[in-house]
Design an enzyme around this catalytic site. Structure first.
Site, short mmCIF file in Angstrom:
data_model
loop_
_atom_site.label_atom_id
_atom_site.label_comp_id
_atom_site.label_asym_id
_atom_site.label_seq_id
_atom_site.Cartn_x
_atom_site.Cartn_y
_atom_site.Cartn_z
N ARG A 79 -11.11 11.43 9.62
CA ARG A 79 -12.23 11.63 8.70
C ARG A 79 -13.31 10.58 8.87
NH1 ARG A 79 -10.54 9.79 3.67
NH2 ARG A 79 -11.91 8.01 3.91
N TYR A 85 -9.05 14.26 -3.80
CA TYR A 85 -8.50 13.82 -2.52
C TYR A 85 -7.41 14.80 -2.08
CZ TYR A 85 -10.57 9.10 -2.92
OH TYR A 85 -11.42 8.04 -3.03
N HIS A 143 0.82 -1.21 0.00
CA HIS A 143 0.00 0.00 0.00
C HIS A 143 0.85 1.26 0.00
CE1 HIS A 143 -3.07 2.80 1.91
NE2 HIS A 143 -3.76 2.27 0.91
#
Length: 722
Positions: free
Chosen positions: A573, A477, A444
């Site tokens: 978030r 984003y 990732h």
């Protein structure tokens, strides 16, 4: 308490109660996040079509939640696995609570849609079922149905002579109850909506009128079934288990995923959505044929498949009903070096703040590497790259130019597996060495590494990011891209790639921490150091900005820091299992969530290090990892320190501080789990961090051409920009 109970012993007593007092349930916390997204669909400060987009996002979010998270719980119940959540709940109890909350959320979605329909109608935009169309529009819609829609539909009788048709994941269909006029015989027919058809049909001649495809089919059933009387119809929609579990014995990941993607389309049904008038006999038929054990069944008077509303937003050219277009800035620092990314990075480390600063600088970094004869090697991780990827094209150009190119393509990127398989094939055909990483862990980390031959020898240029190399998400984003030519980072990047491509675990790193090797331990050390500072009477504080915090170990460490007197401010978030503001446990922890025009995605940690935050001596890090077990234990991630003065100043004094100061897009998490929208105090100016960054250049990328005074400085006095 442990997050799971592998022994299966009953946790229904005091231990579970204590867990519930200390932690929020992860799944219910996620639903609370989607409640906040839905609240933006009702926010009168936003243009109407943007509100419709938020409603669509809440629908898509809920679909994914059901297909992945709820599917996992259903699977545990189905297999008799009693894995307890962080707050001590078994899967069956979680599912019962989730089902109640999902029904409430869906009710809120349909209420919001009804309100938006009325408001949009006042602006000339109709989202209609077709009943109020004028005769001329009805004729045009009928012709459109006959010419464009009917020929791709396949009505299928439901009787012993015809096998029940397979309904794919996210599939929608209409059941019709018919009577044959010739002999009054009854018949049930199913029409499945082909997946390639548009979710909404724009009525010909009515540029701003949209009808759901299922309504168009229902209205023209008499054309599909000549000789029959349509007695009734009902719309349904199916969601299936969409998680892909990796089997340890999988020998060929590419072949495994090609097969697994096909299996996902046929996973266990998790949700059956029905419209409110759905015939009971037809419902019983679906229940029997679809195998709905443990599935959630919902009936609604509103529209099914709310996530598809984004198609209307994208189709309409109504700038008056959308956000004012925003064009990202290209960093002045790079332009001062005539657009030469390598010269700009060589001169000084730089941080690019997306989407306020253009992702093109990342693409240009790779394009220049591909074209530069001095570049000998490029290594790149790819988690999500999108359908049209300039990054992929740059890597192919580099390989065709004779560079040594290595791409780590993560096949396990959820819902991007098929696209990543496609890219892997394209890259391999171009002569690029494609690596698929680990079987059990996802790669990732977001890293690019370019090795260039220069007068002093080989120099390594690195890009570390908090977001994906994706051309669409980089526009919405908020993420950080860190570029450096510091040889210590170059050596660490090399060690990271050797770990992923050759399983060579580095005995040490000079700058970065890597999960699952030592990232968790590094975070613990930093938190423990703040505890020591607090105990010794020095300033002690932690600021962090993450997408989620669900990992028990990290939460417990922060609880210990709070009890020691460390002041902790978290901007989370989405999922938050940490319970803030509890006396004796977390009274020094404050948690907020920010929801707005852009999706907050960057991960940042700041530690006071014995000085009052914000401080030039604070220890500051960006990361690809959230505080979740999967990120710390089952993924390859990086934690990257920021030490360059300008970069440090931008991320701490500008990015993090703006997140803490925002009082227009923020929600405060209460000790009981409720989120309350933060409003400016009387006489206090409003501060919108998205507006601030859209209107002010970044400290790192602004270059020498922009006067320092032109960038408003932020202070800890809430909302102040002096």
């Amino acid at each position: 308490m442990e997050m799971s109970n592998p022994t299966g012993r009953d946790q229904s007593g005091g231990a579970a109660a204590r867990s519930a007092d200390r932690y929020f349930n992860r799944e219910l916390s996620w639903l609370a996040f989607n409640d906040r997204v839905l609240a933006e669909a009702c926010n009168p400060k936003y243009p109407l079509l943007e509100r419709l987009r938020f409603l669509s996002i809440s629908g898509s979010n809920l679909d994914e939640f059901l297909m992945i998270r709820v599917a996992g719980l259903v699977g545990q119940v189905y297999r008799g696995i009693e894995a307890f959540s962080i707050d001590g709940k078994p899967p069956s109890q979680q599912l019962a609570e989730i089902r109640r909350r999902v029904r409430d959320l869906e009710t809120g979605q349909h209420d919001a849609l009804a309100d938006l329909r009325r408001s949009l109608a006042d602006e000339g935009v109709q989202i209609s079922d077709g009943t109020s169309l004028k005769p001329d529009a009805q004729r045009k819609l009928r012709k459109y149905f006959e010419d464009q829609i009917s020929r791709v539909l396949t009505p299928q009788a439901i009787d012993p002579a015809h096998p029940f048709p397979f309904v794919a994941n996210m599939g929608m269909g209409v059941l019709f109850k018919l009577t044959r006029k010739a002999d009054d015989a009854s018949l049930v027919e199913m029409v499945l909506v082909p997946s390639g058809m548009p979710r909404f049909v724009r009525v010909p001649g009515e540029e701003q009128t949209f009808i759901p495809i299922e309504s168009v089919i229902s209205r023209h059933a008499h054309l599909l079934f000549p000789g029959f009387k349509v007695e009734g119809s009902g719309v349904f929609r199916v969601l299936r288990d969409s998680d892909i579990e990796i089997e340890e014995e999988a020998e060929d990941l590419v072949r495994y995923f090609r097969t697994a993607i096909q299996r996902r389309r046929r996973g266990r049904v998790i949700l059956l959505e029905l419209d409110g008038d759905f015939d009971r006999a037809a419902e019983a038929l679906l229940r029997e044929q679809l195998g709905l054990e443990e599935a959630l069944i919902t009936k609604t008077e509103g529209m099914l498949g709310i996530g598809g509303l984004s198609g209307i937003v994208d189709a309409l050219d109504r700038p008056d009903l959308k956000f004012k277009p925003y064009t990202p800035r290209y960093p002045e620092r790079v332009m001062e070096h005539d657009g030469d990314c390598f010269a700009a990075i060589r001169a000084k480390d730089i941080v690019i703040h997306h989407p306020y600063e253009s992702f093109e600088v990342v693409v240009d970094f790779l394009r220049q590497a591909a074209a530069d004869p001095a570049v000998v090697s490029i290594k790149q991780t790819l988690y999500r790259a999108g359908n049209q990827s300039p990054v992929i094209n740059a890597l192919i150009e580099a390989a065709e130019a004779g560079k040594s190119v290595t791409a780590v393509v993560e096949l396990k990127a959820r819902f991007d597996e098929e696209q990543n398989l496609h890219w892997a094939g394209q890259l391999e055909r171009a002569g690029i060495q494609v690596i698929y990483g680990f079987v059990d862990w996802k790669t990732h980390a977001k890293v690019s590494m370019v090795v260039r031959r220069e007068d002093e020898g080989y120099r390594t240029y690195c890009h570390f990011g908090t977001g994906n190399y994706h051309p669409v998400t980089t526009k919405v984003y908020t993420d950080l891209s860190f570029f450096t030519a510091d040889p210590r980072f170059g050596r660490d990047a090399g060690r990271l790639f050797n770990f992923v491509t050759g399983y060579v675990e580095p005995p040490r790193t000079e700058q970065i921490a890597i999960s699952p090797i030592d990232l968790r331990e590094r975070l613990y050390e930093l938190i423990d150091r703040e505890i020591e500072n607090a105990q010794e009477g020095r300033p002690a504080a932690i600021w962090a900005k993450l997408n989620a915090i669900t990992e028990k170990g990290v939460i417990d460490r922060l609880y210990a820091a709070s009890r020691a007197g460390v002041q902790i401010d978290l901007v989370i978030r989405g999922n938050c299992c940490l319970r803030p503001g509890v006396p004796g446990l977390s009274e020094n922890i404050r948690v907020k969530s920010i929801i707005g025009r852009f999706l907050e995605h960057s991960r940042i940690w700041a530690f006071a290090n014995g000085y009052s935050l914000p401080s030039a001596r604070a220890k500051l890090f960006i990361s690809s990892a959230d505080a979740m077990s999967r990120n710390l234990d089952r993924r390859v991630e990086v934690l990257v320190p920021l030490r360059n003065r300008t970069v440090h100043d931008q991320v701490l004094n500008q990015v993090l501080l703006a997140n803490l100061l925002d009082n227009e897009l923020s929600w405060r998490l209460q000790p009981d789990g409720r989120y309350c929208r933060i409003e400016p105090e009387p006489g206090e100016p409003g501060f919108n961090l998205h507006a601030y960054f859209m209107n002010n250049p970044s400290l790192s990328g602004r270059g020498t051409a922009i006067d320092d005074a032109s960038v408003p400085k932020l202070t800890l006095k809430r909302g102040a920009a002096s």
